[in-house]
Design a protein around this motif. Structure first.
Motif: not given
Ligand code: FAD
Length: 403
Positions: A86-94
């Motif tokens: 997680l970063e502000p503005g984005q989520v990374e999925l597996d």
């Protein structure tokens, strides 16, 4: 904030689903994505230790929504996918997907605590698949050992006893449900469990746990065909560590669920530690209604609409034919006050009938919580004095007014 173009909600359980529903109800029209590590559509967890485990309800009865409802809400589902960064503005999925969003809501719940070196055959109970497996296993078993007498452990014991199993519960503390109820009221809960036909051993030390049962510190052996670990939930937030947040007590949030220092990120439910403006601390509530109430606040905050009125924390448990209810913050209390019924006397005696008993929890002179055993109507009446922070005298006056 101005109306978001894309909201990503991580965690497709109760808090996640209620957030999504609340956003649409509040008029948010942009894209919404719901990411869930489980492959199931959102379902309700309380029946997993009660009606579903008993075989009385099936999956359709615990579903919280349907594909059609989610289509109608215009929600893009990512099921069977975990958020890993997680970063502000984005989520990374597996699977390597990056979801860009102007609002992110974390509704990730807890995982079950496990015992180091515990037998691989010991079962856990947090999700639907685990409940289904346990329910099948109980069908073929005659003796069950439950390790841990928290609410889930005692509910499993109750359900298994009602299915005709011989049940032993081992608890390290002096009483069951002590973490939430405290030891004095826990003594009443102990009677409830024992009168329900369960062999409850408190202050128990386990020397070893194997596939066939436990050896106690005393050398006594408790045999079992099935073992359930009911030793509570734990945070599983390693993927959020790079954010630099102190996650030791949960995801730290203000009183609207905004996560400390992370713009455009909110958190709700079991994993979220919201500021309690009244008491100045940041408790985490593992309560169904807290996840629901917090989701409504966060949805309104993201939508820029008025927040719903503040609520008092509420928890219930169904076991051994009674509903245990708890309103407020017993964790803050330093003394207890018998209110109704005969199960809990001024001198701490817990010998009378359990049903109809209600107990107040005081911090100093202030009423901070009320617990009830089969006293639903009475307990519900105490929401107002709790919200008002009634003192002892006002609480007793209120009690007397209820007759
Ligand atoms: C067996 C059982 C019985 C209960 N009984 C009661 C009761 O009687 N009364 C009561 O008040 N409360 C009860 N509860 C508690 C109640 O169910 C919870 O408080 C509520 O479900 C919390 O909602 P949540 O959204 O925070 O978490 P959950 O409903 O647990 O949902 C979290 C979801 O997030 C997913 N997730 C986690 N990490 C990620 C990730 N990185 N990426 C994507 N997805 C992720 C999880 O897989 C999970 O599906 C019970 C809970 C259990 C397990």
């Amino acid at each position: 904030m101005s109306e978001p173009e894309h909201v990503v909600v991580v965690g497709a359980g109760l808090g996640g689903l209620r957030t999504v529903e609340g956003l649409r109800r509040a008029g948010v029209g942009g894209r919404i994505s719901l990411v869930g590590a489980e492959k199931h559509l959102p379902y309700d967890r309380p029946p997993l230790s009660k009606q579903y485990l008993a075989g009385e309800w099936e999956h359709d009865r615990i579903a919280l929504t349907t594909e059609d409802d989610l289509d109608e809400l215009g929600v893009r589902m990512h099921l069977g996918r975990s958020a890993v960064a997680l970063e502000p503005g984005q989520v990374e999925l597996d699977d390597g997907t990056t979801l860009h969003a102007d609002a992110i809501v974390l509704a990730v719940g807890l995982t079950s605590r496990t015992l180091d070196g515990g037998p691989g055959s010991a079962r856990l109970l947090r999700d639907l698949d685990e409940s289904r497996t346990l329910r099948d296993a109980l069908g073929a078993a005659s003796e069950l050992l439950v390790v841990g007498a928290g609410f889930i452990g005692t509910e499993v014991a109750s359900t298994a006893a009602s299915r005709g199993l011989r049940v032993t519960v081992l608890e390290a503390a002096a009483t069951p449900m002590a973490r939430v109820l405290g030891e004095q009221v826990g003594a009443l809960a102990a009677r409830l469990v024992r009168e329900g036909g369960v062999d409850l051993r408190c202050d128990a030390s386990i020397a070893s746990l194997g596939d066939d049962g436990a050896t106690l510190g005393s050398g006594e052996v408790v045999t079992a065909d099935e073992i359930v670990l009911g030793i509570g939930g734990q945070l599983d937030l390693g993927w959020l560590e790079p954010t630099g947040l102190d996650l030791s007590g949960g995801i730290p949030c203000d009183e609207r669920g905004r996560v400390d220092g992370l713009d455009g990120v909110w958190a709700v439910g079991d994993a979220a530690a919201w500021t309690d403006p009244r008491h100045g601390d940041r408790p985490r509530h593992e309560h169904w209604t807290s996840a629901t109430d917090q989701a409504a606040v966060v949805a309104a905050d993201i939508a820029g609409t008025d927040p719903p009125p503040a609520t008092v924390p509420y928890f219930w448990s169904d076991q051994f034919g009674l509903k245990i209810q708890l309103i407020g913050r017993p964790d803050l209390a330093d003394s207890v006050l018998p209110l109704h019924g005969e199960g809990f006397a001024d001198d701490g005696d817990t010998g009378g009938p359990i049903k109809g008993t209600a107990i107040g929890y005081l911090r100093g002179d202030e009423l901070v919580a009320v617990a009830g055993f089969g006293a639903a109507r009475r307990v519900a009446r105490y929401r107002r004095p709790l919200a008002d922070g009634a003192d002892r005298a006002a609480t007793l006056e209120f009690r007397d007014s209820l007759g």
